[in-house]
Enzyme design. Sequence first.
Site, short mmCIF file in Angstrom:
data_model
loop_
_atom_site.label_atom_id
_atom_site.label_comp_id
_atom_site.label_asym_id
_atom_site.label_seq_id
_atom_site.Cartn_x
_atom_site.Cartn_y
_atom_site.Cartn_z
N THR A 106 42.41 35.51 69.76
CA THR A 106 42.73 36.92 69.13
C THR A 106 43.75 37.51 69.93
O THR A 106 43.69 37.54 71.13
CB THR A 106 41.49 37.71 68.86
OG1 THR A 106 40.52 36.81 68.13
CG2 THR A 106 41.81 39.01 68.15
N VAL A 107 44.88 38.09 69.27
CA VAL A 107 45.92 38.87 69.74
C VAL A 107 45.88 40.24 69.32
O VAL A 107 45.72 40.62 68.28
CB VAL A 107 47.32 38.24 69.39
CG1 VAL A 107 48.30 38.85 70.13
CG2 VAL A 107 47.50 36.72 69.65
N ASP A 123 53.72 21.91 68.31
CA ASP A 123 53.24 22.53 66.96
C ASP A 123 54.21 23.65 66.50
O ASP A 123 54.16 24.80 66.79
CB ASP A 123 51.90 23.46 67.60
CG ASP A 123 51.16 23.92 66.19
OD1 ASP A 123 51.50 23.44 65.06
OD2 ASP A 123 50.45 24.84 66.48
N GLY A 151 43.39 33.59 65.30
CA GLY A 151 43.49 32.34 65.03
C GLY A 151 42.19 31.42 65.63
O GLY A 151 41.42 32.28 65.69
N LYS A 199 46.47 38.08 74.41
CA LYS A 199 45.83 36.98 73.87
C LYS A 199 44.53 36.80 74.62
O LYS A 199 44.48 36.70 75.68
CB LYS A 199 46.63 35.76 73.58
CG LYS A 199 46.11 34.62 73.11
CD LYS A 199 46.90 33.34 73.24
CE LYS A 199 48.17 33.60 72.29
NZ LYS A 199 48.86 32.22 72.30
#
Length: 459
Positions: free
Chosen positions: A23-24, A133, A19, A39
């Site tokens: 980062t995951v 969101d 994202g 994450k």
Amino acid sequence: MTAPLRIGPYAVERLLGVGSFATVWLGRDATLDAYVAIKVLAENWSHDLRVRERFLDEARLLRRLEHERLIRVHTVGELPDGRPYAVLAWADRGSLRDRLAVGEIPPHAALRLLGEVCAGVAVLHRHGVVHRDLTPGNILFRSTGPDTERVLIADLGLAKALAAASGLTARAGTPGYMAPEQDDPGAVVDTRADVYGLGRLGIRLLATTPPTDAGPPPRPARIRLRHGVPAAVGAVLARATAYHPADRYPDASALRHALTRASAPQGRTPGPPPVRRRHGWRLAGAAVATVVAVGQVAAEPGGAGSGRPAVGTYTTGPLTVLLPAGWSAAGSTWAGLFDAGGEPEPALVMSPRPRRWAADPRLPGAFVGLSTATAARTTPAGFLAERAHGDCAAAPARTTRQAGVEWTVVAYRCDRGRPRIVESAGLPPGRGALVYVQITPPDDNTRFVDTLLAGVRVR
């Protein structure tokens, strides 16, 4: 992107997602023979203390709520380069976005799923938290048995919270699911914004021709439901996605009960909803003392200040600063900010150990950034108002004129983390740009702050 071999005690198996802010990775605990999602804060945001704190705040919030309908947090840690990471439960059955990419969900199953999502968001609302969101990518599934699974709510508005924390003017999150008031920086965003997102999610799941994510919501008369969905559900979705917040359901629990009533067979009336306590609303992560990356400078030779001799200067782009003894600086860009030509705005970090400053609250330091985009949309005082530290006590704003710049300065005292944070901003003459300096001073010394500001030069 090169995968790390290990993150903390976990062996990294593969990348799960990337994202704007994190980062995951899929990690494996060899001792327990268990998988986790890790994450990691993106490298280009690691210097920004305020963004770091927002990142960690989501983990703290989820850990505190600890509910079966929310993604669980096991622990947090820090990489050798100082970036924080959060170890989360792995949603082994993917996201709603993944499933919709394969095909539509049967209507009755989609209606039940929407009710489960509402129940998860209602947990947040009962604790005074607004997600902000709600999108298919943030609805996850975790197996609870061979043929059973649980719906989980993830990513508590992290992208939008980080965007607000970093002063971004660009829209964050997923267009099409955010309430209209979320585009207005002066509007109050409360639980009704989540109701809008849930309504849009319902339209995506239950309408015959789901709108595109970027399109406006259909008018009530144009919500055509899929075969098998009770007609009364359309009116519920229309109210949930009303343009004005006052016209929507007050929270996720009320929306869920309305969906239950609308989908009940004729002649049967669901029991009354349970009595709910009222809470004061707050945005997810908004009540944590956070700071943005800052840079410190010493007294200008011959000027009033800390009394430490200046031993050199550091320059990046149009920014030049004086460095105190034992300090160094690292040039950078102001993450997420771009000028009219699309070029990154300049910034730098200064500290005895500039690359560790963001991660180590014991280190004094400062961030200096210059932004034409920010100057075009707000004033120095207005910009500092956006960067208030909710859990810290603020002294009255003051002004000081240093090196030809009229600075607005707000000092904070905090009970946790860094005990003192100083936010300052000004407009260098003839530049059409806002210069921002966030300082974590080594002591409670106003003269040190003013001398630091006097050492900031903009060409």
